[in-house]
Design an enzyme around this catalytic site. Structure first.
Site, short mmCIF file in Angstrom:
data_model
loop_
_atom_site.label_atom_id
_atom_site.label_comp_id
_atom_site.label_asym_id
_atom_site.label_seq_id
_atom_site.Cartn_x
_atom_site.Cartn_y
_atom_site.Cartn_z
CE LYS C 89 -3.84 1.78 2.87
NZ LYS C 89 -4.58 1.56 4.11
CB SER C 164 -7.70 3.80 3.47
OG SER C 164 -6.90 3.14 4.39
CB SER C 188 -7.94 1.04 6.40
OG SER C 188 -8.58 2.28 6.63
#
Lengths: 488, 104, 505
Positions: C89, C164, C188
């Protein structure tokens, strides 16, 4: 230095000064407070940095155990209350020398609360109460160059461990502030937690000052003075500021709460430009660090391991060891000298003699080399050998001084150096008497003067004997002998 | 605690946050802020008298490191991400000494 | 060792798991280069439709793989994950590619150091192939707050993948045989895992080092895996977990053999159901699927009992305050001074800060910074921040009590399934609402995992969530693995996938 009587604005004044100090002491750990960069002064800018102290994305702090231990020593030495629980908090504000946009400090649960520092002021014992002591990280440095609309940021200093010592508004004069600070500095030196070098910035001080009618109990509006980086400037700034505030009051004006800078060139304080906004630091507990806890036993251990502090030391030197105030004070104020002194008198208890020799000869040597006594690399045992030799009359006091330099440059035993240099005093009385009689025969005039009662002529004759013997005579004995011979 | 969401409050917060907001953003934020205040207002229902705030995520304390060094970054690496620099320094617009100065 | 695979699978590609990739490389049947090529091909194939990867690191990946092949050929053992491809990420520091956190303020930031979690994977031999998209700085639940692009859900590309870690979840769902790192502050990892039909683990706080994870909320953040199965998650956790000398909040607790522990059976395990975690807002299909899933677990020998988490409904308001407060401080460093975006014209320092940050941060980030500054500010700290921390304490106590009676708590991951792109953007509060069931785990610092347990009527994945005791990440992995040995939800293919699996278009 001209013998001007220093103007004291408080003398015969209707006002008294109320002063509080905020002192920052940089600890001398090997690494920074929250990262493993070297903790050292004078490196090339921005070379003593890493992701953590640069505040780069993703970096995290990790507290330095040694910094905490050094802080605890200082906190206990200053008589603070140490809670069993202490934590770090974030102090949030923006400035280019503060890379994270917050400083990791301590807010409501500092390492130490309260406390007191004693010291001597004009021969009297005095004390200043402390409010608190806490541990935090230092910021970097900004510098400017004339004519360019930029500032240069150096983050080498960012993250250095800093002890903040806050006093109660307990100080009432510039002299008292100076005495307190000097003693605080000494305490830190004896503890070995900082080199307290104001020029290098490892000791810094901000001053809060207000005035009030003599005898009043309340506090009036205060001004803060920053950027004071010598003891001298601190006292001067205080002098100026006290005068300034008294002036204002006497004209019926009010003191404005503000931050001022001291200008050493003009010897005055000036208001800093810009808005005096109340900072909202939005303190909150630092989530990236764990709290620190201490047991009663740990604290007792540290407390009992503390070295003797300046005030206690001074008292021991004067009352127990019989030193005069002045030399005792000189010793205490030079902590390397004091520690060396203590080591020496353990080997040879003649405190006054040892003290004299350290203060007159050894310190001079150290000063000429621009260093402290401990950097001379001299074993207390060897130094004591020299003192003993003088005391025993093996070498005269004057010649003894000549032995010192060679002593520092080699490992040879003291007696060897003395004899190599041919400095031994003449110990044989008959040999000495020969010399004395020779001189007396060569100076009939002064001999007559002595017989006539002129004491000074004795000194002259002694001097001549010393010259003849190239200093190897024991002047005391010579004088005795002259007296003997001439009174016969 | 009832809070009046005024322009003044929002501007104060924007200063603390060092954010330049457009008029539109200020209006948008006021609306959002009021909703958030209402949403978190529910917490006032909960009696937390005598509850210790949860300051840390575990019981751990004294997680400290030894005073041992590790290599620092070369100056060139330290300056590399910087928007403006004059080696060995970072550069910023001239700082005017004001009350906003660093504490040390 | 039991694996979440079925012997009667027709489609070879569908059985390809990370274990397959790893074992083939170990057995010399597959080169690291071939594995990297395959991973890159997969990512390159789906990315035009999904916008899941922010950067595909072709050159760097092949270079890493070539080096690994060289070492493998010379008889070296480069580590337990030798040659296995992984994605990261974009809010986690890597030496390859950029770490932009999907924010303009550091859009070109090349990190000079890598996160500990990433380093550990690389030292185990894994190969970094891509960085994935996210909501800016982790703030969001749909990836619509990314300043780069919006990631699409591979099940329905008109829908969000969740956030997220939306990029990681979407990519994981649409590809096979690689590892994916995400981060979780309020759900997330878990929520996008649920929306994309994959398995996502938020480890116990302190299980995985946060060093190198761009901080959003320091007391809530954790790095964790998104994979097709709980066992794959266990494999990643084993490789990353453990105390770190760069992160003093990482805990010195032994790293278990998570794969082995997760493979054990669950008979006798006690599962708790709290009505507070099945609130009114939970959709009926979601409720149904989760209840069915609980039955499956019962069938596997687990005991199910009702527990209470009386303060659970206050978790989200408390989370909003705590996370905003910490974020406002954590993001103060993005000031245009010594890294990141700096505004072009600034008369003075204050203007430099205000403009750089205004130009660099997206709207949601600005909102949260503002809320956070307010929450911590003088006069409001006690009523808001301190109050939230007290509520946090009550929630922690609730879980301690409940997890004294049961070994794990079961509930839905999100009240709803993946929603259409744009549907919730007019009101940020609507996005906060989808986090209500995940935030308690971050507030209580507990391990929590989401696994797929079915599809909704319109073909969107539904996730079931498991909460465990602190440092008992293996327990939730075990329950999930047991479930996955009995069911096939985790093997379903989304419409967009890189192996030609049959999914609904």
């Amino acid at each position: 230095m001209c013998a001007e009587k220093k103007f004291d604005p408080l003398e015969n004044s209707a006002y008294e000064a109320v002063v509080g100090l905020e002192v920052h002491v940089q600890l001398n750990t090997s690494t920074k407070m929250f990262c493993r960069c070297e903790n050292r002064f004078g490196a090339e800018p921005n070379t003593n940095v890493c992701p953590v102290c640069l505040g780069w994305p993703g970096a995290l702090p990790y507290a330095n155990r040694e910094a905490i231990e050094q802080s605890l020593r200082a906190v206990l030495a200053c008589g603070c209350e140490v809670g069993e629980f202490s934590k770090f908090d974030r102090k949030n504000y923006y400035y280019p020398d503060l890379p994270k946009g917050y400083q990791i400090s301590q807010y409501d649960q500092p390492l130490g609360l309260g406390g007191q520092v004693d010291f001597f002021l004009d021969g009297e014992k005095a004390g200043v109460q402390l409010t608190r002591i806490h541990l935090e990280e230092d910021a970097g440095k900004n510098t400017h160059v004339a004519g360019r609309p930029v500032s240069f940021v150096d983050l080498n200093r960012a993250g250095t461990p800093l002890l903040e010592i806050v006093t109660e508004p307990d100080i009432s004069s510039a002299a008292e502030a100076g005495a307190f600070l000097r003693n605080l500095r000494l305490i830190m030196l004896y503890l070995g937690v900082s080199d307290c070098n104001m020029e290098e910035g490892s000791l810094r001080c901000d001053v809060n000052i207000s005035i009030r009618p003599k005898g009043a109990q309340h506090l009036e509006t205060r001004a803060e003075i920053k950027n004071l980086n010598s003891f001298n400037f601190i006292e001067k700034a205080l002098h100026y500021e006290i005068s300034r505030q008294i002036d204002l009051k006497e004209r019926g004006e009010e003191v404005v709460q503000e931050t001022r800078l001291y200008d050493p060139e003009r010897d005055e304080t000036r208001s800093m430009r810009g808005k005096e906004a109340e900072h909202d630091y939005r303190y909150f507990p630092e989530p990236d660090l764990t709290p620190v806890t201490f047991t009663r036993e740990q604290l007792e251990d540290i407390r009992s391991g503390l070295p003797e502090l300046p005030v206690a030391r001074l008292q021991r030197y004067t009352s127990e060891l019989g030193l005069e105030d002045y030399p005792a004070g000189l010793l205490v104020r030079d902590h390397e000298a004091a520690i060396f002194f203590d080591a020496c008198i353990e080997l040879y208890p003649k405190a006054r003699l040892v003290a004299n020799w350290i203060l007159n000869s050894l310190k001079e040597e150290a000063n000429s080399r621009k260093t402290g006594i401990s950097s001379l690399g001299l074993e207390p045992g060897r130094f004591v050998d020299l003192v003993k030799a003088v005391d025993a009359g093996v070498v005269s006091s004057q010649k003894g001084r000549d032995v010192l330099k060679p002593m520092l440059e080699s490992d040879k035993p003291v007696v060897e150096i003395i004899s190599e240099l041919g400095l031994e005093q003449i110990s044989d009385d008959s040999e000495l008497r020969e010399q004395v009689e020779k001189v007396l025969s060569e100076h009939p005039g002064p001999v007559e003067d002595v017989r006539a009662g002129k004491k000074n002529s004795v000194n002259f004759l002694v001097g001549q004997v010393m010259k003849e013997t190239r200093g190897k005579a024991n002047p005391g004995k010579v004088a005795e002998m002259i007296g003997e011979i001439l009174s016969a | 605690m009832s809070i009046e969401v005024t322009d003044e409050l929002v501007e104060k917060i924007a200063v603390l946050s060092r954010l330049d907001l457009t008029r539109e953003e200020i209006d948008g934020f006021k609306e959002h802020f009021e909703k958030v205040l209402q949403y978190v207002g529910e917490l006032q229902e909960l009696d937390t008298e005598g509850v210790d705030p949860s300051l840390f995520t575990s019981e751990a304390s004294n997680v400290l490191r030894p005073d041992e060094g590790a290599p620092s970054l070369p100056n060139e690496v330290a300056l590399r991400p910087s928007p403006d620099s004059e080696p060995p320094y970072f550069l910023v617009p001239r700082i005017i000494e004001d009350a906003e100065s660093s504490e040390s | 060792m039991r694996r979440a695979l079925r012997a009667d699978q027709q489609d070879e590609a569908l059985t390809k798991s990370v274990f397959d990739t790893r074992d083939s490389i170990r057995a010399g049947e597959l080169t690291a280069t071939a594995a990297a090529e395959d991973a890159l091909r997969q990512v390159e194939q789906v990315n035009p439709q999904l916008d899941a990867a922010t950067e595909i690191l072709r050159e760097e990946a092949l270079a890493q793989a070539a080096e690994l092949d060289r070492r493998l050929e010379s008889g070296e053992d480069p580590g337990p994950l030798a040659g296995v491809p992984f994605t990261v990420k974009s809010n986690i520091c890597t030496l390859y590619g950029r770490t932009s956190a999907a924010s303009r303020i550091i859009e070109n930031h090349v990190s000079p150091y890598e996160a500990t979690a990433v380093r550990r994977l690389r030292e185990a031999g894994a190969v970094c192939v891509a960085k994935t998209n996210l909501d800016e700085f982790g703030m969001g639940s749909s990836t619509e707050n990314s300043s780069i692009k919006i990631t699409k859900n591979p099940w329905k590309t008109t829908h969000v993948p969740g956030g997220s870690s939306g990029g990681a979840a979407a990519l994981c769902s649409a590809t096979r045989g690689m590892l994916h790192l995400g981060s979780d502050t309020g759900g997330s990892i878990r929520q996008p895992a649920a929306y994309c039909g994959v398995t996502g683990l938020k480890p116990t706080y302190g299980r995985v080092s946060r060093y190198g994870l761009l901080a959003f909320a320091s007391s809530l953040d954790q790095i964790g895996p998104l994979q097709h199965s709980a066992l794959e998650c266990a494999l990643v956790l084993e490789a990353m977990a453990g105390v770190d000398e760069m992160d003093c909040t990482s805990r010195n607790v032994e790293v278990k053999d998570y794969v082995e522990s997760a493979s054990r059976d669950i008979s006798g395990m006690r599962l708790g159901i709290a009505p507070e975690l099945f609130p009114e807002g939970v959709g009926s299909e979601v409720r149904e699927r989760v209840e069915q899933a609980i039955e499956v677990l019962r069938g596997l020998g687990a005991e199910v009992k009702e527990i209470s988490l009386p303060n659970a409904r206050y978790a989200n308001p408390a989370y909003v305050l705590v996370s905003a407060a910490e974020a406002s401080s954590n993001l103060a460093r993005y000031d245009g001074v010594h890294f990141g975006h700096r505004t072009k014209e600034a008369e003075d320092l204050t203007a430099l800060y205000k403009s750089s940050r205004a130009e660099g941060f997206g709207p949601e980030v600005k909102r949260r910074i503002m809320i956070g500054s307010f929450v911590l500010s003088s006069g409001y700290y006690d009523a808001f921040y301190l109050k939230a921390l007290k509520v946090r304490k009550l929630i922690r106590q609730d879980f301690e009590t409940a997890l004294g009676e049961v070994d794990a708590v079961v509930c839905p991951t999100s009240p709803i399934t993946a929603f259409p792109i744009g549907e919730r953007m007019d009101d940020p509060m609507k996005l906060y609402a989808v986090d209500v069931l995940t935030v308690p785990a971050n507030l209580a610092s507990l391990p929590a995992l989401s696994l797929p347990c079915g599809l909704s009527g319109d073909g969107l994945p539904i996730g079931m969530q498991l909460y465990g005791r602190a440092m008992e990440d293996d327990v939730v992995l075990r329950i999930a693995n047991a479930f996955q040995s009995e069911t096939e939800h985790h093997l379903q293919a989304p419409a967009v996938n890189a192996w030609g699996g049959e999914g609904e278009a």
